[in-house]
Design a protein around this motif. Structure first.
Motif, PDB file in Angstrom:
ATOM      1  N   PHE A  65       0.909  -1.157   0.019  1.00 36.43           N
ATOM      2  CA  PHE A  65       0.011  -0.002   0.115  1.00 36.43           C
ATOM      3  C   PHE A  65       0.904   1.245   0.085  1.00 36.43           C
ATOM      4  O   PHE A  65       0.652   2.225  -0.895  1.00 36.43           O
ATOM      5  CB  PHE A  65      -0.807  -0.040   1.165  1.00 36.43           C
ATOM      6  N   LEU A 121       2.369   1.991  -3.375  1.00 36.06           N
ATOM      7  CA  LEU A 121       1.379   2.627  -4.468  1.00 36.06           C
ATOM      8  C   LEU A 121       1.150   3.787  -3.809  1.00 36.06           C
ATOM      9  O   LEU A 121       0.971   4.674  -4.991  1.00 36.06           O
ATOM     10  CB  LEU A 121       0.378   1.633  -4.052  1.00 36.06           C
ATOM     11  N   LEU A 122       0.911   4.168  -2.479  1.00 35.13           N
ATOM     12  CA  LEU A 122       0.557   5.714  -2.184  1.00 35.13           C
ATOM     13  C   LEU A 122       1.595   6.841  -2.724  1.00 35.13           C
ATOM     14  O   LEU A 122       1.394   7.768  -3.046  1.00 35.13           O
ATOM     15  CB  LEU A 122       0.366   5.708  -0.803  1.00 35.13           C
ATOM     16  N   VAL A 161       1.426   7.275  -6.391  1.00 34.25           N
ATOM     17  CA  VAL A 161       0.502   8.156  -6.734  1.00 34.25           C
ATOM     18  C   VAL A 161       0.834   9.684  -6.120  1.00 34.25           C
ATOM     19  O   VAL A 161       0.601  10.885  -6.959  1.00 34.25           O
ATOM     20  CB  VAL A 161      -0.930   7.690  -6.005  1.00 34.25           C
ATOM     21  N   ASN A 162       1.238   9.704  -4.996  1.00 30.94           N
ATOM     22  CA  ASN A 162       1.581  11.045  -4.514  1.00 30.94           C
ATOM     23  C   ASN A 162       2.685  11.715  -5.631  1.00 30.94           C
ATOM     24  O   ASN A 162       2.538  12.966  -5.690  1.00 30.94           O
ATOM     25  CB  ASN A 162       2.541  10.419  -3.287  1.00 30.94           C
ATOM     26  N   PHE A 163       3.666  11.018  -6.149  1.00 36.51           N
ATOM     27  CA  PHE A 163       4.574  11.756  -6.792  1.00 36.51           C
ATOM     28  C   PHE A 163       4.126  11.990  -8.159  1.00 36.51           C
ATOM     29  O   PHE A 163       4.745  13.018  -8.625  1.00 36.51           O
ATOM     30  CB  PHE A 163       5.889  10.520  -7.152  1.00 36.51           C
ATOM     31  N   PHE A 201       1.558  13.571  -8.714  1.00 35.41           N
ATOM     32  CA  PHE A 201       1.021  15.253  -8.488  1.00 35.41           C
ATOM     33  C   PHE A 201       2.379  16.092  -8.216  1.00 35.41           C
ATOM     34  O   PHE A 201       1.943  17.232  -7.897  1.00 35.41           O
ATOM     35  CB  PHE A 201       0.141  15.262  -7.408  1.00 35.41           C
ATOM     36  N   THR A 202       3.430  15.832  -8.185  1.00 37.01           N
ATOM     37  CA  THR A 202       4.571  16.618  -8.055  1.00 37.01           C
ATOM     38  C   THR A 202       5.361  16.790  -9.358  1.00 37.01           C
ATOM     39  O   THR A 202       5.089  16.105 -10.312  1.00 37.01           O
ATOM     40  CB  THR A 202       5.687  16.069  -7.039  1.00 37.01           C
ATOM     41  N   ALA A 251       8.199  11.780 -11.941  1.00 35.00           N
ATOM     42  CA  ALA A 251       7.192  12.038 -11.691  1.00 35.00           C
ATOM     43  C   ALA A 251       5.882  11.916 -12.734  1.00 35.00           C
ATOM     44  O   ALA A 251       4.854  11.356 -12.543  1.00 35.00           O
ATOM     45  CB  ALA A 251       7.001  13.689 -11.190  1.00 35.00           C
ATOM     46  N   SER A 254       5.423   8.397 -12.625  1.00 37.20           N
ATOM     47  CA  SER A 254       4.391   7.823 -11.751  1.00 37.20           C
ATOM     48  C   SER A 254       2.976   8.088 -12.063  1.00 37.20           C
ATOM     49  O   SER A 254       2.146   7.271 -11.803  1.00 37.20           O
ATOM     50  CB  SER A 254       4.877   8.845 -10.334  1.00 37.20           C
ATOM     51  N   PHE A 298      -2.339   1.539 -13.360  1.00 31.36           N
ATOM     52  CA  PHE A 298      -2.706   1.181 -12.218  1.00 31.36           C
ATOM     53  C   PHE A 298      -4.484   0.922 -12.134  1.00 31.36           C
ATOM     54  O   PHE A 298      -5.210  -0.065 -12.009  1.00 31.36           O
ATOM     55  CB  PHE A 298      -2.342   1.690 -10.879  1.00 31.36           C
ATOM     56  N   LEU A 299      -5.035   2.196 -12.449  1.00 27.09           N
ATOM     57  CA  LEU A 299      -6.544   2.307 -12.760  1.00 27.09           C
ATOM     58  C   LEU A 299      -7.080   1.201 -14.005  1.00 27.09           C
ATOM     59  O   LEU A 299      -7.957   0.695 -13.821  1.00 27.09           O
ATOM     60  CB  LEU A 299      -6.772   3.809 -13.345  1.00 27.09           C
TER      61      LEU A 299
END
Lengths: 422, 323
Positions: free
Chosen positions: B61, B64-65, B68-70, B72-73, B292, B295, B302-303
């Motif tokens: 997890f 994965l988090l 997704v986090n990266f 948006f950077t 980024a 990512s 992933f979606l």
């Protein structure tokens, strides 16, 4: 099912709202350990680099007997992927090998400027520009990389051409190609463009026969006029070589490394735009095309006013990571790796033209002597000035140009947009 | 710990003894058990689950988090800065990424072929065509080869001046640039992927055949059914669950396991025509130093896989209900 969908949506929403941090990672974490330097490269595993490294290590050990050096040879295909991951983790090696140009410039923010540490080597070595960004130098050059046009003297002789006088103009070159193919069955140019690298070599090698010296300087300095007729001429020339069947067959599915060089070595093509260091160079060819049978020519003049020259830059060089514990010691290792004694071995065993041009190459044969003599008037390669992103786009567009699915105007327009975006 | 004290909460309640002797003094001992003991009993399952949960959280997890986090950077000069959906906008404006998504659609369209080939071959083996034992081994053999080896072999076979084109030349046909023609290359790579992987699907089909009622086939033979009729009216309905399983696993394999072949055979080319999201991610991250953006592409992949996974579950459930 509904519950599962809801959970999935919650998971995605949570992830989407979590934005913070950095994909590039924190680059402040220290790497290595006291009394030890870790070096990453793709050369130290090769037998031809063994003597070079032995001498460099001995030189460094004399200066720093208390520091251990560990070389980690990485596979070249994966090198920048692995290095990128290490840089993002901020725990990469202390010293690392780079190709000059985009590969090091794209990663300059993870590297230590070495100008102060390498000041003494400034005059002895050449090729610094390829390791420089915004006026700061990030690596010490080990070899020079350039793009000589090699040709097979035996095929010239078989075709009744004078191997001592290759073509100096484009029409003469095309005429020679027709003779070569007719008399020997060999194609004119060995081209491998599967990865899109062919156009890079072509731009730099044949571009010097199209651009005036001022245009070359402007291009390197970043003043690139993509609407200029001369820029379009280079890409039109690329297309013409295909349409006139000068290239070896199936270029877009033939790898440059090492398939197109194999085509040249097996005398299925008379010319190849090769390299000066690493692979695809005079020593690589020598098994089948001996030193006496290997010629090197400058690009033919395509546009009057052009002054063809040897395109070259710094080839490979060692840089120092920002996070290394003792930058002075790491920089000293770079100095040992670029010492004259070590580079002599690299030239002798691997055939690479070293960044130290004081090294005697007279035993290497006529091709090497010609290349080294041409370094005096050579200019930086045109493709090295472009970003990795633009080079990647150029690779794909070059394949489209060969297959005819994009026009020269459209290709140049897309390249201009990419280049201006930075 | 004494055996009779272990896990009292899951033991059946004492039913009393049948020999007339009074039960042992359990009640006082239960009374003597502190409150904390009952709490420990309640917590025990969670403690037992904790290592697995921790591993899942830390190794599944959390990465994965982070990914997704990266997304948006920013990259390069904007490293570490929040850029909102900029990376996603860039992705969907990038013709290369759009091409990679189109190729995912192409893979889904080619899926029936990838399932039909092992299905038909398994049928022939089950119906004992001459040499069926040999075929079973030969068909499975490529499944044990690395994609890199398979790619290298087919690079040689499909080279412009290679043996395939020599054969074509022998029958008077012109050479085809199998891996250099953008209209052909993706089909070739998918074809090689199917060649290399159908052995596993074939084994699953053969396992399915093992559950097939042979009397149905005998009945079909007695009734004079032809081979196509037997396949259509007996074999396919009997193996519907196996077919659906192979369908789903082949789809996942095609979406996630073609990187090696692409890397060796076409390097995403010619003209970017053989890019898949996985290759795009690798290229952006490693070669263009854009973690980024990579990512963001990973999140999109992933979606896609999430949707495919949900469809898969739905399909399997429906199949079970219908069975």
């Amino acid at each position: 099912m509904k519950q599962r969908t809801v959970w999935s949506a919650v998971l995605v929403a949570t992830l989407a709202l979590a934005g913070c941090g950095s994909a590039g990672g924190s680059r402040s974490s220290p790497g290595g350990s006291e009394g030890k330097l870790v070096v990453w490269d793709w050369k130290s595993g090769e037998p031809t680099a063994a003597a070079y490294l032995q001498k460099a290590k001995a030189d460094f050990a004399r200066k720093h007997p208390d520091v251990t050096v560990e070389f980690v040879a990485q596979p070249f295909e994966q090198y920048y992927t692995l290095l990128g991951t290490a840089i993002q983790a901020g725990k990469g090696p202390d010293v690392m090998l780079f190709n000059g140009g985009g590969q090091i410039r794209d990663r300059a923010d993870a590297l230590l400027p070495l100008d102060d540490y390498l000041a003494e080597d400034r005059q002895r070595l050449t090729g610094w520009e390829a390791f420089t960004k915004d006026g700061k130098t990030y690596a010490g050059p080990v070899t020079l990389q350039g793009h000589p046009i090699y040709y097979n003297r035996t095929l010239y002789e078989k075709a009744g051409l004078d191997p001592a006088n290759p073509a100096t103009t484009w029409p003469q070159f095309v005429a020679n190609c027709a003779t070569l193919t007719k008399q020997t069955g060999a194609k004119c140019l060995a081209l491998g463009n599967k990865e899109g690298f062919g156009i890079q070599f072509f731009l730099s090698a044949f571009g010097t026969g199209v651009f005036t010296p001022q245009e070359q300087d402007d291009w390197i300095a970043g003043k690139r006029d993509w609407t200029s007729p001369h820029v379009k001429r280079i890409f039109a020339l690329w297309k013409e070589t295909q349409d006139a069947k000068l290239n070896s067959d199936g270029a877009n599915s033939t790898a440059m490394f090492n398939d197109s060089f194999a085509i040249f070595q097996s005398a299925k093509a008379a010319h190849v735009i090769g390299l000066m260091s690493d692979v695809g160079h005079w020593k690589d060819f020598s098994e089948f095309v001996t030193a006496e049978k290997l010629g090197v020519m400058r690009a033919p003049v395509v546009v009057p006013g052009a002054v063809p020259n040897l395109p070259f830059d710094g080839g490979i060089g060692y840089g120092v990571a920002k996070w290394t514990k003792d930058p002075k010691v790491a920089a000293d290792l770079v100095r040992s790796l670029t010492s004259t004694d070590a580079l002599k071995s690299f030239y002798a065993d691997a055939g690479a033209i070293a960044a130290d041009t004081t090294i005697d190459v007279s035993q290497g044969g006529p091709a090497v002597t010609t290349i080294v003599a041409d370094l005096k008037t050579g200019k930086p390669a045109l493709h090295v000035a472009l970003s990795s992103k633009t080079l990647d786009l150029m690779g794909r567009l070059s394949q489209q140009l060969l297959s005819g699915s994009v026009s020269v105007d459209e290709a140049v327009k897309q390249l201009a947009a990419s280049d201006q975006a930075g | 710990m004494p055996v009779d004290e272990a896990m009292p909460s899951v033991r059946p309640a004492p039913a009393g003894r049948t020999d007339g002797t009074p039960p042992r003094q359990r009640v006082p001992r239960d009374r003597a058990a502190p409150r904390g003991g009952r709490r420990a009993e309640r917590l025990a399952p969670y403690v037992l689950l904790a290592p697995a949960l921790l591993i899942l959280l830390l190794l599944r997890f959390w990465p994965l988090l982070l990914g997704v986090n990266f997304s948006f950077t920013g990259d390069g000069d904007r490293d570490g800065l929040m850029v909102g959906f900029d990376n996603y906008l860039e992705l969907f404006r990038d013709p290369l990424f759009r091409g990679a998504l189109r190729n995912v659609g192409l893979l889904v369209l080619l899926l029936p072929v990838a399932v039909a080939i092992p299905g038909l071959l398994a049928t022939f083996i089950y119906l004992r065509v001459p040499g069926h034992r040999l075929y079973r081994s030969v068909y499975f053999f490529p499944a044990v080869l690395s994609p890199v080896i398979v790619g290298a072999i087919f690079n040689l076979l499909l080279a412009f001046d290679g043996p395939f084109n020599a054969l074509l030349g022998g029958v008077g046909l012109g050479p085809v640039d199998w891996l250099g023609d953008p209209d052909v290359a993706m089909f070739v790579v998918v074809g090689v992927h199917i060649w290399a992987t159908f052995g596993m699907a074939l084994v699953v089909f053969l396992a399915g055949f093992a559950t097939l009622d042979a009397s149905l086939l005998d009945a079909a033979r007695v009734d004079g059914a032809s081979l196509p009729q037997t396949i259509r009216h007996v074999i396919v309905p009997s193996l519907s669950r196996t077919i659906q399983f192979v369908f789903v696993t082949t789809m996942i394999g095609m979406l996630t396991s073609m990187f090696g072949l692409l890397y060796v055979m076409t390097s995403g080319g010619p003209e970017g025509s053989t890019y898949l999201p996985e290759y795009y991610i690798w290229f952006q991250q490693g070669q263009l130093n854009r973690p980024a953006l990579a990512s963001a592409a990973s999140t999109v992949l992933f979606l896609i896989m999430l949707v495919v996974g949900l469809l898969q579950i739905s399909l399997l459930r429906r199949a079970v209900r219908e069975a």
